[in-house]
Scaffold this active site. Structure first.
Site, PDB file in Angstrom:
ATOM      1  N   ASP A  69      12.606   7.060  56.491  1.00  0.00           N
ATOM      2  CA  ASP A  69      11.918   5.769  56.662  1.00  0.00           C
ATOM      3  C   ASP A  69      11.837   5.387  58.143  1.00  0.00           C
ATOM      4  O   ASP A  69      12.212   4.266  58.533  1.00  0.00           O
ATOM      5  CB  ASP A  69      12.632   4.652  55.889  1.00  0.00           C
ATOM      6  CG  ASP A  69      12.926   5.013  54.445  1.00  0.00           C
ATOM      7  OD1 ASP A  69      12.133   5.763  53.854  1.00  0.00           O
ATOM      8  OD2 ASP A  69      13.941   4.541  53.916  1.00  0.00           O
ATOM      9  N   ASN A 232      10.867  -7.370  45.860  1.00  0.00           N
ATOM     10  CA  ASN A 232      12.171  -6.828  46.182  1.00  0.00           C
ATOM     11  C   ASN A 232      12.326  -7.003  47.689  1.00  0.00           C
ATOM     12  O   ASN A 232      11.503  -6.498  48.469  1.00  0.00           O
ATOM     13  CB  ASN A 232      12.253  -5.357  45.793  1.00  0.00           C
ATOM     14  CG  ASN A 232      13.616  -4.749  46.033  1.00  0.00           C
ATOM     15  OD1 ASN A 232      14.570  -5.449  46.324  1.00  0.00           O
ATOM     16  ND2 ASN A 232      13.700  -3.432  45.909  1.00  0.00           N
ATOM     17  N   ALA A 233      13.363  -7.706  48.128  1.00  0.00           N
ATOM     18  CA  ALA A 233      13.502  -8.089  49.529  1.00  0.00           C
ATOM     19  C   ALA A 233      14.038  -6.932  50.363  1.00  0.00           C
ATOM     20  O   ALA A 233      15.168  -6.944  50.856  1.00  0.00           O
ATOM     21  CB  ALA A 233      14.393  -9.317  49.651  1.00  0.00           C
ATOM     22  N   TRP A 253       7.659  -1.995  45.490  1.00  0.00           N
ATOM     23  CA  TRP A 253       7.449  -1.994  44.051  1.00  0.00           C
ATOM     24  C   TRP A 253       7.474  -3.450  43.537  1.00  0.00           C
ATOM     25  O   TRP A 253       6.825  -4.312  44.107  1.00  0.00           O
ATOM     26  CB  TRP A 253       8.484  -1.115  43.353  1.00  0.00           C
ATOM     27  CG  TRP A 253       8.374   0.359  43.637  1.00  0.00           C
ATOM     28  CD1 TRP A 253       8.491   0.978  44.854  1.00  0.00           C
ATOM     29  CD2 TRP A 253       8.112   1.401  42.688  1.00  0.00           C
ATOM     30  NE1 TRP A 253       8.343   2.336  44.721  1.00  0.00           N
ATOM     31  CE2 TRP A 253       8.116   2.631  43.409  1.00  0.00           C
ATOM     32  CE3 TRP A 253       7.919   1.437  41.314  1.00  0.00           C
ATOM     33  CZ2 TRP A 253       7.899   3.866  42.788  1.00  0.00           C
ATOM     34  CZ3 TRP A 253       7.720   2.679  40.695  1.00  0.00           C
ATOM     35  CH2 TRP A 253       7.705   3.868  41.419  1.00  0.00           C
ATOM     36  N   HIS A 293       5.197  -4.064  39.354  1.00  0.00           N
ATOM     37  CA  HIS A 293       6.101  -2.944  39.600  1.00  0.00           C
ATOM     38  C   HIS A 293       5.357  -1.618  39.792  1.00  0.00           C
ATOM     39  O   HIS A 293       5.854  -0.551  39.423  1.00  0.00           O
ATOM     40  CB  HIS A 293       7.141  -2.815  38.481  1.00  0.00           C
ATOM     41  CG  HIS A 293       8.382  -2.087  38.907  1.00  0.00           C
ATOM     42  ND1 HIS A 293       9.121  -2.425  40.016  1.00  0.00           N
ATOM     43  CD2 HIS A 293       9.019  -1.006  38.363  1.00  0.00           C
ATOM     44  CE1 HIS A 293      10.153  -1.614  40.130  1.00  0.00           C
ATOM     45  NE2 HIS A 293      10.113  -0.740  39.155  1.00  0.00           N
ATOM     46  N   SER A 295       3.985   1.429  42.196  1.00  0.00           N
ATOM     47  CA  SER A 295       4.635   2.084  43.336  1.00  0.00           C
ATOM     48  C   SER A 295       3.894   1.748  44.621  1.00  0.00           C
ATOM     49  O   SER A 295       2.830   2.263  44.911  1.00  0.00           O
ATOM     50  CB  SER A 295       4.690   3.598  43.120  1.00  0.00           C
ATOM     51  OG  SER A 295       3.390   4.152  43.102  1.00  0.00           O
ATOM     52  N   MET A 296       4.477   0.861  45.380  1.00  0.00           N
ATOM     53  CA  MET A 296       3.938   0.481  46.689  1.00  0.00           C
ATOM     54  C   MET A 296       5.108  -0.036  47.515  1.00  0.00           C
ATOM     55  O   MET A 296       5.780  -0.979  47.112  1.00  0.00           O
ATOM     56  CB  MET A 296       2.864  -0.597  46.551  1.00  0.00           C
ATOM     57  CG  MET A 296       2.391  -1.154  47.882  1.00  0.00           C
ATOM     58  SD  MET A 296       1.197  -2.496  47.714  1.00  0.00           S
ATOM     59  CE  MET A 296      -0.314  -1.554  47.568  1.00  0.00           C
ATOM     60  N   GLU A 297       5.371   0.595  48.646  1.00  0.00           N
ATOM     61  CA  GLU A 297       6.527   0.193  49.439  1.00  0.00           C
ATOM     62  C   GLU A 297       6.310   0.541  50.900  1.00  0.00           C
ATOM     63  O   GLU A 297       5.265   1.059  51.293  1.00  0.00           O
ATOM     64  CB  GLU A 297       7.793   0.867  48.917  1.00  0.00           C
ATOM     65  CG  GLU A 297       7.808   2.379  49.061  1.00  0.00           C
ATOM     66  CD  GLU A 297       9.113   2.986  48.543  1.00  0.00           C
ATOM     67  OE1 GLU A 297       9.790   2.317  47.732  1.00  0.00           O
ATOM     68  OE2 GLU A 297       9.441   4.113  48.935  1.00  0.00           O
TER      69      GLU A 297
END
Length: 535
Positions: A69, A232-233, A253, A293, A295-297
């Site tokens: 990441d 989601n933080a 997500w 939810h 898939s994206m992040e």
């Protein structure tokens, strides 16, 4: 009218036509004769569509430091990448990274100060001892993921934004400050909470910004957090906009990608006034994309002065080798959106996201790679001081393992304002501002189409001929191509699909000179690689 270099195979026009030029000099006549001979050769050539890497050297641009990441920062002449699991590395060439720190330990010189405030920093999430314990608590250890560092001009400090996380939606965005990009970053406090229930919400600051009745009706589904609609933080990324304002984009997500403005004087979140009609929540900020939810992040926003656009990069799929992990991009002319793809569409809850967002990179094989790249994603981006722009990501490989390595590719914005990611790790290449000749650009290319699927399939090369008569041909499709006079811009059409992009001469992974193109259309990226010595 744009100046366009085109070559026609028709008998009535058997020479290069440059719309902005004229012929007549002996030199031009000689050049036209040469080009006419080349075109006749094109029409009579025997095409070889066999994909064969014989004679092509295999290279390895192994980065030297495995940082997952990776988020990039430039300080002076040094580049830094910061990643999950308390890893950081630096280099001066965007290729040969060396660890500055790595691993969960108090002696970690970049992140380790967090252990001196352990009870505060991990009070809510990220530790086996947290209010919401980590989902692998029996193994021990902490979860500190996806940091991003920015130099805060008002504070005169380097500020790191990161997350402590316990489960797939119970997380906490935090921040720390340092006088140096190499730390130590001193924990300052928590910013945003997610994944609570009706009891654990009392340990957050949510009710400081919304009343309890609103929270119960809005953020919950039964007793549990309404994760399909709220973030989601994790995965924060911070940027300055064109007016000097600071923003933080975040999310993974769950309910999608969200945006909050920051107070430059303190580095803290500015909670906005609620505006439900425009997707603005008083606690979480403005929703930009996703939800349900999907898939994206790993969101990252880069302001590009050249094009006038803000580019929102995200990753789709699962991050493991066969999870279909990939880089997508949307754009907007405002920092808070709306962010749309090449089809002018936003990604909202309930849609099949495979068809939304320009796919820049996924799983692919190219000549000179020892193994195919797989699960390329969770990128950051950099506009460097010399005007070159880069995408920084981690990749896995088609080698049966989950080992990973960071990579940096230059991207060039096409005439339509869309990023075109060059095929290979950057090795100092600089695109020719005056473009390339037909002779330099025409030839036999290894060609891949990245498509839009989210799966484990690897994009393998086929052979594409860009002929000097303006025709384009693969074993299965025919079309045309053209280039803009005096620029690096190009267009290729195969069948009924047209892609607009750029040419750039660069080196492959073995250091062999190649001509490449990268072009985009229909939310797809296509790449071509031509070996100059083979022509």
């Amino acid at each position: 009218m744009r100046s366009i270099v085109k070559v026609f195979a028709a008998a009535a026009a058997a020479s290069v036509l440059v719309t902005a030029g004229c012929a007549g000099t002996p030199e031009q006549t000689a050049q036209t004769t040469l080009q006419t001979e080349e075109q006749e050769a094109d029409m009579n050539r025997d095409y070889d569509f066999n994909v064969d890497y014989t004679g092509i050297k295999t290279g390895n641009v192994s980065s030297g430091a495995a940082v997952h990441d990776p988020s990039i920062l430039k300080a002076g002449d040094t580049y830094y990448i910061y990643g999950s699991h308390m890893a950081a590395a630096s280099c001066t060439d965007l290729k040969t990274w060396r660890f500055v720190s790595n691993g969960y330990r108090a002696s970690n010189t970049v992140f380790g100060q967090i252990y001196s405030v352990y009870d505060e920093a991990f009070a809510y999430a990220g530790s086996p001892k947290s209010l919401i314990p980590t989902d692998d608590a029996e193994r021990g250890g902490e979860h500190v993921w996806a940091p991003d560092v920015i130099y805060n001009k008002a504070m005169g400090k380097y500020v790191m934004y990161y997350c402590t996380t316990s489960t797939w939606n119970a997380s906490n965005l935090c921040y720390g400050i340092s006088d140096s990009p190499e730390g130590p970053f001193e924990w300052q406090g928590a910013l945003i909470y997610s994944g609570y229930d009706k009891e654990t919400i009392k340990a957050t600051d949510v009710l400081d910004y919304v009343d309890e009745d609103f929270a119960m009706k809005t953020y919950f589904k039964g007793n549990n957090y309404r994760f399909e609609d709220w973030p989601n933080a994790i995965d924060p990324a911070v940027f300055y906009d064109a007016d000097g304002k600071m923003w933080m984009v975040y999310g993974s997500w769950s309910g999608g990608i969200f945006l909050l403005q920051l107070d430059e004087a303190t580095g803290k979140v500015i909670h906005p006034e609620a505006d439900a009609d425009n997707g603005v929540d008083a606690y979480y900020g403005k929703k930009l994309a996703g939800g349900g939810h999907m898939s994206m992040e790993g969101p990252y926003i880069l302001w590009d002065e050249q094009s006038g656009y803000y580019y929102l990069f995200v990753s789709y799929g699962g991050l493991n080798r066969e999870g279909g992990y990939q880089i997508r991009v949307y754009r907007s002319d405002k920092p808070d959106g709306e962010y749309t793809d090449m089809n002018g569409k936003q990604l909202v809850k309930g849609l099949n996201h495979a068809y939304f967002g320009l796919k820049l990179s996924g799983n692919y094989m190219l000549p000179s790679l020892g193994k195919a790249y797989m699960a390329t994603g969770h990128n950051s981006a950099l506009a460097d001081d010399d005007g070159r722009k880069y995408i920084v990501y981690h990749t896995r490989f088609n080698n049966g393992s989950e080992g990973h390595s960071p990579r940096v590719h230059q991207f060039i914005v096409n005439e339509d304002g869309w990023p075109c990611m060059l095929p290979y790790q950057t090795q100092g290449e600089k695109v020719s501002d005056t473009g390339y000749s037909v002779e330099e650009a025409a030839g036999r290319y290894y060609f891949i189409d990245q498509g839009t699927a989210i799966d484990a399939k690897i994009a393998e090369p086929v052979i594409l001929y860009l002929n000097s008569d303006g025709t384009a041909k693969t074993a299965d499709a025919e079309g045309t191509w053209e280039m803009r006079e005096g620029t690096y811009y190009m267009t290729v059409t195969l069948g009924d699909r047209t892609y607009n992009g750029v040419f750039c001469a660069m080196d492959d992974e073995a250091g062999t000179p190649v001509m490449t193109f990268s072009a985009v259309g229909y939310n797809e990226s296509v790449w071509g690689v031509k070996y100059i010595e083979a022509e």
